[in-house]
Structure formats: C-alpha cells, structure tokens
Design a protein around this motif. Structure first.
Motif, PDB file in Angstrom:
ATOM      1  N   LYS A   1      13.186   4.314  -3.001  1.00 16.16           N
ATOM      2  CA  LYS A   1      13.662   5.135  -4.133  1.00 16.16           C
ATOM      3  C   LYS A   1      12.695   6.273  -4.451  1.00 16.16           C
ATOM      4  O   LYS A   1      13.091   7.322  -4.941  1.00 16.16           O
ATOM      5  N   LEU A   2      11.405   6.059  -4.199  1.00  8.21           N
ATOM      6  CA  LEU A   2      10.403   7.074  -4.532  1.00  8.21           C
ATOM      7  C   LEU A   2      10.388   8.206  -3.494  1.00  8.21           C
ATOM      8  O   LEU A   2       9.776   9.259  -3.715  1.00  8.21           O
ATOM      9  N   ASN A   3      11.032   7.946  -2.367  1.00  9.03           N
ATOM     10  CA  ASN A   3      11.265   8.993  -1.365  1.00  9.03           C
ATOM     11  C   ASN A   3       9.996   9.681  -0.858  1.00  9.03           C
ATOM     12  O   ASN A   3       9.996  10.891  -0.613  1.00  9.03           O
ATOM     13  N   ARG A   4       8.928   8.945  -0.755  1.00 13.17           N
ATOM     14  CA  ARG A   4       7.664   9.555  -0.301  1.00 13.17           C
ATOM     15  C   ARG A   4       7.271   9.094   1.105  1.00 13.17           C
ATOM     16  O   ARG A   4       6.430   9.711   1.742  1.00 13.17           O
ATOM     17  N   VAL A   5       7.864   7.972   1.546  1.00 11.42           N
ATOM     18  CA  VAL A   5       7.372   7.354   2.784  1.00 11.42           C
ATOM     19  C   VAL A   5       8.349   7.624   3.935  1.00 11.42           C
ATOM     20  O   VAL A   5       9.566   7.463   3.778  1.00 11.42           O
ATOM     21  N   THR A   6       7.807   8.015   5.071  1.00  8.96           N
ATOM     22  CA  THR A   6       8.615   8.092   6.296  1.00  8.96           C
ATOM     23  C   THR A   6       8.458   6.759   7.016  1.00  8.96           C
ATOM     24  O   THR A   6       7.337   6.353   7.356  1.00  8.96           O
ATOM     25  N   PHE A   7       9.573   6.061   7.193  1.00  7.57           N
ATOM     26  CA  PHE A   7       9.537   4.753   7.864  1.00  7.57           C
ATOM     27  C   PHE A   7       9.846   4.936   9.352  1.00  7.57           C
ATOM     28  O   PHE A   7      10.844   5.582   9.699  1.00  7.57           O
TER      29      PHE A   7
ATOM     30  N   THR B   1       0.842  -1.203   0.000  1.00  5.78           N
ATOM     31  CA  THR B   1       0.000   0.000   0.000  1.00  5.78           C
ATOM     32  C   THR B   1       0.879   1.255   0.000  1.00  5.78           C
ATOM     33  O   THR B   1       0.598   2.222  -0.723  1.00  5.78           O
ATOM     34  N   ALA B   2       1.947   1.225   0.794  1.00  4.93           N
ATOM     35  CA  ALA B   2       2.851   2.388   0.831  1.00  4.93           C
ATOM     36  C   ALA B   2       3.452   2.632  -0.555  1.00  4.93           C
ATOM     37  O   ALA B   2       3.560   3.780  -1.014  1.00  4.93           O
ATOM     38  N   TYR B   3       3.819   1.566  -1.247  1.00  9.29           N
ATOM     39  CA  TYR B   3       4.413   1.677  -2.589  1.00  9.29           C
ATOM     40  C   TYR B   3       3.388   2.260  -3.570  1.00  9.29           C
ATOM     41  O   TYR B   3       3.687   3.188  -4.327  1.00  9.29           O
ATOM     42  N   SER B   4       2.181   1.725  -3.520  1.00  9.46           N
ATOM     43  CA  SER B   4       1.151   2.214  -4.440  1.00  9.46           C
ATOM     44  C   SER B   4       0.802   3.669  -4.158  1.00  9.46           C
ATOM     45  O   SER B   4       0.614   4.460  -5.095  1.00  9.46           O
ATOM     46  N   LEU B   5       0.726   4.033  -2.884  1.00  9.32           N
ATOM     47  CA  LEU B   5       0.447   5.437  -2.540  1.00  9.32           C
ATOM     48  C   LEU B   5       1.541   6.336  -3.099  1.00  9.32           C
ATOM     49  O   LEU B   5       1.261   7.420  -3.624  1.00  9.32           O
ATOM     50  N   SER B   6       2.793   5.866  -2.999  1.00 12.16           N
ATOM     51  CA  SER B   6       3.931   6.676  -3.447  1.00 12.16           C
ATOM     52  C   SER B   6       3.883   6.940  -4.950  1.00 12.16           C
ATOM     53  O   SER B   6       4.382   7.953  -5.434  1.00 12.16           O
TER      54      SER B   6
END
Ligand SMILES: Cc1cc2nc3c(=O)[nH]c(=O)nc-3n(C[C@H](O)[C@H](O)[C@H](O)COP(=O)(O)OP(=O)(O)OC[C@H]3O[C@@H](n4cnc5c(N)ncnc54)[C@H](O)[C@@H]3O)c2cc1C
Length: 440
Positions: A170-176, A25-30
C-alpha cells in the motif's frame, strides 16, 4: 568496519529475503522519512509467500517469556502491537505454559523472574504435574514444574506475513523482485559490495545490500562460526470439529526439558514441533566471497520441500512427536490417526541465540539482518524499526554486544545457545534420513 552510514541515507537499498527480517525492514524503510528518497528493492527466490521459509507457517508463539531481559522487554513491546494495531486479527492470547522436569529449570526460573516483573503479564507458578495438567488442559503430563503466563499468545504466521506484505504494498515504495541471488557483487580491491548477481544471469545493484536470507544466508556470505542452519521438525494432525472446539482455547504448552511444544490448533489442524538443536545439513559450496571457483567451504544449509517435494521428518523426529502427543493427549495418539503432514523448517542459529543485525566488518555497503535462532517471529511488529536503528548506527543500548558483529568466530562445539533448546545434539539430516530408509 564496513559501515556505510555517515549522515546521508543511501540512494538505493536492496534487501535479499522476504521473511521476518527482510519484509519488516522493507516496511520500516517505506515509512521512514529519512529514506524518503531511497529506492527500495526486495528480492526473494520464491514468489511471496515462500512456502519453505521460516516465516511462513500456521502458527508461531508470541511470548515475552525469555531468560534474557532485553528480549523479554522487546517482546512485551512487540506484543502490545500484536494486540492493537499490527495484524491483531491474526493474534490469539491463549497463554503459554512453560514446563520442565524438576531437574532442568534454569531457563524457566529466569524467564519467570523476567515476566514476573513485567506489568503486562499475568503469571501463575505451577509446582506439580497436576498443576500443569489442570492449567494446560492436557489429558496426560508434560513436566513437573513451571508456570503459566496468561498474557502470552500465538499468531497465524502466514496470515501476519500476508498482512504485512499488503501494508507494505500500500505504501508503494518497494519494488518486489522474484529471483534467486547467486552471489554478492564484491569489489575486492575496495572491499565494497554494490549489489548481487542473480541465478538467471542478471544483476541488481544498490548502494546498500541488506542480506536477510534466513537460513540460506550462509550460502551467500562466509558465516562459519557465526550462523548455522539447523532443521527443526514439525508435524500436523487433523482433528475433528469437536476436538478443535475443545482444544482451541487451551494455552500453548512448551516443555523446556525436551523442547517439545504444541500450539492450540487452528482450522482443525494440530501442530506439534520441537524447539531443539535440530539437524545440520553439511553442504560443500564454492566459497561465497571468493572469485576462485575452486575455493570451497562446507556449511550447513537448508534442504526443504522445494529441494525434495517428498521430504518428510526422519523417523527419529516422527517418533519423538508421537511420544509427546501420547504424553499430553493419549486419546489423540492412536495408530489409526497418523500425522498427515510433516515439515523440516530451518533456524538460523548463532552461538548465543542472539540475532545478527550489523554491518559487515569488512565490506562497505553490506549489512546483515539474520540469526533468528528460532525466536524472531514474535518481533515482526518491531524488528524492522530495530534493523533501521542499527543501519543508522544506533544499535539499541541493550542489544549492543548481542546483535553486533561478534569479535570472534566460535567453533560450533562451543556454541551454548540461549539455554532454551531440548532434544538430541549433533544430528545430521542425511544420516537420520538414511536410518529411515534402512528400516523401511
Ligand atoms: C519450526 C519453527 C518454529 C518457530 N517458532 C517460533 C515461535 O514460536 N516464535 C517465534 O518468535 N519464532 C519462531 N520461529 C523463528 C522465526 O520463525 C524465524 O526466526 C524467522 O521467521 C526468521 O525469519 P528470516 O527472515 O530470517 O528467514 P526466512 O523467513 O526463512 O526468510 C528468508 C527468505 O530469504 C529467501 N532467500 C533465501 N535465499 C535466497 C536467495 N539466494 N535469493 C533470494 N532470496 C533468498 C527465502 O526464500 C526466504 O523467503 C520458528 C522457526 C521455525 C523454523
């Protein structure tokens, strides 16, 4: 309904759990432009990859072999991505032998019909014990009837999850964030969830929380009658280079009468497991939705090697795996060659075996993506986009009534599953572990 989606994407989304459902889900959101201005946070209680999560293991079967057509079709779509663009280096197309004893074949028959109608599948019916032996290249036996789908495969699960994590980074959108969520932040006056509190005393706030904590989800939300965590057994046998070479290109064998299966070995490790009814681990916890600390509920929750580093499969499970190995490869099943590693891995089961991908019916700002029911891994390439479709109020037509929040909670005794499970029913982990101790 607790649906938040109107026409505007939320300003912030917090995903709890970095397994198949959460990470995809995080990948798709990104990647999705609709969420270009949404801040995305992914929290997990373990540093990635969480070693006791369902999504991290040596291998997972990738098969469109389903008795249910919608899942067969979605798996075929997913499989095309495994073959081409989605971590193809971790995917192996060895085929899958679905076998059964002559008296228990409904799932196998329905599945054969479904894959038989898929253009991408190369299928051969197997009508005798000898047919099954020949095709699966086993020394012994596993059922008397079934079929082989040469177009099914398996994937290195940990490898694929690591691949997806890197692609997401790589998409740099998610804060882990690595932290353990202790509770949802629920405002009861307005029936709204606006974040989570953490075990370390902190909190994470978001306009939308997506709960994807796998088998731990019932510790954060009252899912009685909707989701139940069941422990499944896995054992590993080290093999020689010569055995690895001999077995690595044979198909996966899955016996639908017993639930026992063997995926082709990788890195000199042969894995045997049971797709079964599993063990429950009834645990009494404070009611996750209540502000009254004295209100308690009892639910089955995972108990893993993180809880007890010495954890091993109960004797019942070891013997079952040993006997399956003796049936299929007697030459490998000798007392001088013990299983060197075992694991209990936790399914998040639902009454029908359908996933639960839905807004919560009461709490605004809460969405749930779980209920993998022991078969979600193969959908890793597609499930994130499907979760987003549901978040945006566009549950795929063929999964309406399957993934949506059920109208009723079902007493566990009446759960029928999807008909794919084998093995004993009603085992409790603590009881099986106690049996082991009493024999020692
Ligand atoms: C033994 C076994 C064999 C399987 N075989 C297959 C197969 O062959 N093919 C197939 O398609 N599928 C298979 N599956 C099913 C598939 O692996 C699962 O459906 C899928 O991995 C579930 O993913 P998940 O995201 O729901 O859960 P998980 O991968 O368990 O992820 C949940 C995450 O939530 C985190 N978390 C939990 N609680 C908290 C908290 N309080 N705070 C923060 N984080 C938290 C956990 O650390 C974990 O990382 C199998 C599963 C098992 C167990």
């Amino acid at each position: 309904m607790g649906a938040l989606w109107s026409s505007r994407p939320p300003s912030s989304i917090l995903i709890v759990g970095s397994g198949v459902f959460g990470l995809a889900t995080a990948y798709s959101l990104s990647k999705n432009d609709t969420f270009a201005n949404t801040s995305i946070t992914l929290v997990d209680r373990q540093p990635f990859p969480a070693p006791d999560s369902s999504s991290i293991d040596t291998s997972r079967i990738v098969r469109p072999d389903y008795a249910s057509k919608p899942y067969a079709n979605l798996a075929a779509t997913s499989q095309n991505l495994w073959r081409t663009t989605f971590a193809p280096e971790h995917y192996h197309e060895n085929g899958l032998v679905l076998s059964a004893s002559a008296s228990s074949t409904p799932y196998v028959k329905a599945s054969l019909e479904n894959v038989g109608s898929l253009e991408t599948c190369r299928v051969e019916e197997l009508n005798t014990e000898e047919d099954i032996r020949r095709v699966s290249r086993i020394e012994g036996k596993s059922g008397e009837t079934g079929y082989v789908n040469w177009s099914s495969g398996w994937v290195d699960a940990e490898g694929a999850m690591r691949w997806l994590r890197l692609e997401t980074e790589k998409l740099n959108r998610v804060t882990f964030v690595t932290a353990s969520v202790s509770k949802l932040l629920i405002k009861h006056a307005t029936n709204t969830v606006n974040g989570v509190s953490l075990q370390d005393g902190g909190k994470l706030e978001a306009e939308l929380v997506i709960l994807a904590a796998g088998a731990w989800t019932p510790s954060l939300l009252d899912l009685r009658g909707l989701c139940k965590s069941t422990g499944q057994i896995l054992v590993y046998l080290p093999i020689t280079d010569a055995e690895q070479t001999r077995l690595q290109s044979s198909p996966t064998i899955l016996n639908m009468s017993t639930g026992m299966f063997m995926i082709p070995p990788s890195r000199n490790l042969l894995k045997i497991a049971r797709h079964g009814h599993g063990y429950t681990n009834p645990t009494t916890i404070p009611h996750p939705e209540s502000s009254d600390p004295d209100e308690r509920i009892t639910v089955s929750l995972p108990y893993t090697a993180i809880n007890d580093p010495t954890q091993a499969v109960p004797e019942e499970g070891l013997q079952t795996c040993r006997s399956f190995l003796s049936d299929i490869h007697p030459s490998l099943s000798v007392p001088s060659r013990p299983f060197t590693k075992s694991r209990i891995c936790w399914y998040t089961d639902t009454p029908t075996g359908d996933f639960l991908i839905s807004y919560h019916p009461t709490y605004k700002g809460l969405f749930v993506a779980t209920g993998g029911s022991g078969h979600a891994f193969k959908f890793l390439p597609v499930i994130g986009d499907k979760v987003l479709e549901c978040v945006m109020g566009r549950t795929p037509e063929e999964f309406k009534g399957k993934w949506e929040w059920p109208k009723e909670r079902v007493l566990e005794e009446r759960w029928e599953g999807d008909g794919s499970r084998g093995g004993p029913v009603g085992m409790v982990l603590a009881e099986e572990m106690a049996r082991r101790r009493s024999r020692m």
